[in-house]
Design a protein around this motif. Sequence first.
Motif, mmCIF file in Angstrom:
data_model
loop_
_atom_site.group_PDB
_atom_site.id
_atom_site.type_symbol
_atom_site.label_atom_id
_atom_site.label_comp_id
_atom_site.label_asym_id
_atom_site.label_seq_id
_atom_site.Cartn_x
_atom_site.Cartn_y
_atom_site.Cartn_z
ATOM 1 N N MET A 206 33.782 33.569 41.634
ATOM 2 C CA MET A 206 35.181 33.851 41.414
ATOM 3 C C MET A 206 35.306 33.692 39.753
ATOM 4 O O MET A 206 36.134 34.606 39.370
ATOM 5 N N LEU A 207 34.797 32.833 39.019
ATOM 6 C CA LEU A 207 35.235 32.850 37.729
ATOM 7 C C LEU A 207 34.350 34.065 37.127
ATOM 8 O O LEU A 207 35.114 34.692 36.085
ATOM 9 N N LEU A 208 33.250 34.435 37.308
ATOM 10 C CA LEU A 208 32.846 35.486 36.896
ATOM 11 C C LEU A 208 33.392 36.884 37.313
ATOM 12 O O LEU A 208 33.728 37.905 36.459
ATOM 13 N N ALA A 209 33.840 37.139 38.485
ATOM 14 C CA ALA A 209 34.855 38.116 38.682
ATOM 15 C C ALA A 209 36.083 38.526 38.431
ATOM 16 O O ALA A 209 36.633 39.705 38.082
ATOM 17 N N THR A 210 36.747 37.483 38.001
ATOM 18 C CA THR A 210 37.994 37.562 37.643
ATOM 19 C C THR A 210 38.431 38.344 36.228
ATOM 20 O O THR A 210 38.954 39.343 36.350
ATOM 21 N N PRO A 211 37.620 38.076 35.076
ATOM 22 C CA PRO A 211 37.788 38.977 33.769
ATOM 23 C C PRO A 211 37.256 40.385 34.155
ATOM 24 O O PRO A 211 37.441 41.348 33.750
ATOM 25 N N LEU A 212 36.075 40.625 34.999
ATOM 26 C CA LEU A 212 35.344 41.494 35.274
ATOM 27 C C LEU A 212 36.037 42.564 36.027
ATOM 28 O O LEU A 212 35.921 43.825 35.900
ATOM 29 N N LEU A 213 36.956 42.074 36.935
ATOM 30 C CA LEU A 213 37.792 42.888 37.699
ATOM 31 C C LEU A 213 39.138 43.421 37.356
ATOM 32 O O LEU A 213 39.849 44.123 37.668
ATOM 33 N N SER A 214 39.503 42.541 36.070
ATOM 34 C CA SER A 214 40.533 42.628 35.601
ATOM 35 C C SER A 214 41.182 44.109 35.255
ATOM 36 O O SER A 214 42.112 44.694 35.347
ATOM 37 N N PRO A 215 40.037 44.927 34.592
ATOM 38 C CA PRO A 215 40.455 46.320 34.309
ATOM 39 C C PRO A 215 40.643 47.147 35.570
ATOM 40 O O PRO A 215 41.508 48.339 35.340
ATOM 41 N N PHE A 216 40.246 46.882 36.765
ATOM 42 C CA PHE A 216 40.746 47.575 37.807
ATOM 43 C C PHE A 216 42.014 47.400 38.501
ATOM 44 O O PHE A 216 42.323 47.806 39.639
ATOM 45 N N THR A 217 42.604 46.162 38.007
ATOM 46 C CA THR A 217 44.049 45.845 38.442
ATOM 47 C C THR A 217 45.267 46.727 37.636
ATOM 48 O O THR A 217 44.804 47.021 36.449
ATOM 49 N N GLU A 218 46.323 46.564 38.191
ATOM 50 C CA GLU A 218 47.667 47.160 37.533
ATOM 51 C C GLU A 218 48.032 46.098 36.344
ATOM 52 O O GLU A 218 48.617 46.599 35.495
ATOM 53 N N ALA A 219 47.858 44.938 36.680
ATOM 54 C CA ALA A 219 48.309 43.759 35.646
ATOM 55 C C ALA A 219 47.492 43.698 34.543
ATOM 56 O O ALA A 219 46.226 44.279 34.598
ATOM 57 N N GLY A 220 48.011 43.191 33.559
ATOM 58 C CA GLY A 220 47.118 42.904 32.191
ATOM 59 C C GLY A 220 46.254 42.077 32.353
ATOM 60 O O GLY A 220 46.297 41.029 33.450
ATOM 61 N N ILE A 221 45.110 41.652 31.754
ATOM 62 C CA ILE A 221 44.157 40.653 31.719
ATOM 63 C C ILE A 221 44.960 39.189 31.551
ATOM 64 O O ILE A 221 44.484 38.381 32.309
ATOM 65 N N ASP A 222 46.009 39.276 30.765
ATOM 66 C CA ASP A 222 46.656 37.789 30.692
ATOM 67 C C ASP A 222 47.176 37.317 32.035
ATOM 68 O O ASP A 222 46.991 36.412 32.339
ATOM 69 N N LEU A 223 47.866 38.384 32.639
ATOM 70 C CA LEU A 223 48.379 37.989 34.155
ATOM 71 C C LEU A 223 47.285 37.760 35.103
ATOM 72 O O LEU A 223 47.680 36.928 35.803
ATOM 73 N N ASP A 224 46.468 38.465 34.882
ATOM 74 C CA ASP A 224 45.190 38.278 35.879
ATOM 75 C C ASP A 224 44.538 36.685 35.678
ATOM 76 O O ASP A 224 44.290 36.023 36.698
ATOM 77 N N LEU A 225 44.231 36.513 34.371
ATOM 78 C CA LEU A 225 43.960 35.195 34.117
ATOM 79 C C LEU A 225 44.879 34.140 34.565
ATOM 80 O O LEU A 225 44.435 33.003 35.171
ATOM 81 N N LYS A 226 46.067 34.482 34.330
ATOM 82 C CA LYS A 226 47.139 33.164 34.730
ATOM 83 C C LYS A 226 47.072 33.131 36.227
ATOM 84 O O LYS A 226 47.389 31.894 37.007
ATOM 85 N N ASN A 227 47.263 34.098 36.873
ATOM 86 C CA ASN A 227 47.220 34.243 38.344
ATOM 87 C C ASN A 227 46.020 33.445 39.027
ATOM 88 O O ASN A 227 46.029 32.986 40.160
ATOM 89 N N SER A 228 44.761 33.728 38.355
ATOM 90 C CA SER A 228 43.461 33.346 38.953
ATOM 91 C C SER A 228 43.416 31.764 38.994
ATOM 92 O O SER A 228 42.754 31.007 39.574
ATOM 93 N N ARG A 229 44.276 30.960 37.879
ATOM 94 C CA ARG A 229 44.210 29.686 37.820
ATOM 95 C C ARG A 229 44.604 28.833 38.871
ATOM 96 O O ARG A 229 44.130 28.025 39.174
ATOM 97 N N PHE A 230 45.262 29.334 39.806
ATOM 98 C CA PHE A 230 45.933 28.806 41.125
ATOM 99 C C PHE A 230 44.619 28.439 41.973
ATOM 100 O O PHE A 230 44.300 27.435 42.373
ATOM 101 N N ALA A 231 43.999 29.573 42.311
ATOM 102 C CA ALA A 231 42.823 29.513 43.272
ATOM 103 C C ALA A 231 41.522 28.961 42.798
ATOM 104 O O ALA A 231 40.955 28.059 43.142
ATOM 105 N N LEU A 232 41.520 29.187 41.328
ATOM 106 C CA LEU A 232 40.342 28.756 40.631
ATOM 107 C C LEU A 232 40.459 27.188 40.621
ATOM 108 O O LEU A 232 39.291 26.203 40.713
#
Length: 137
Positions: free
Chosen positions: A89-115
């Motif tokens: 999950m840790l590895l996937a978060t930044p690698l999948l970020s370019p495929f989301t509509e949100a920016g990487i900052d928001l993806d990292l922030k949102n991933s903190r809950f599950a991680l």
Amino acid sequence: MSSSRKTLALVWFVGAGLSFLALYLITTFGQSERVESLWDWYLPAVTPNLSLIVGVMFHDIKYKSAKSEQVDAFIYRVALWLSVFYLLMLLATPLLSPFTEAGIDLDLKNSRFALSLIQALATTALGAFYVSQKGNP
């Protein structure tokens, strides 16, 4: 050091190393304004568990016993699979970020809950594994 401890150490160092390499490449060839947020997200995600593992490794080397320690097989498997799941999950978060509509900052922030939840479970399982000495893995 028992083979199960070596396996867990290998999983953590390979998993953290792959994530480190991915973040290094992203920060080297990516957008420079994202460097700080990526590393602020990553370092607290791996440092506590790697520190625990290294501490146990040094303890094992210093106080090496003549007999082989036995650990509870269930606790070992739980620690192993929670660790693998967390590191993926840790590895996937930044690698999948370019495929989301949100920016990487928001993806990292949102991933903190599950991680955070998975990290807490993996850390607890690792701690339980390192203090248990029953059964065979």
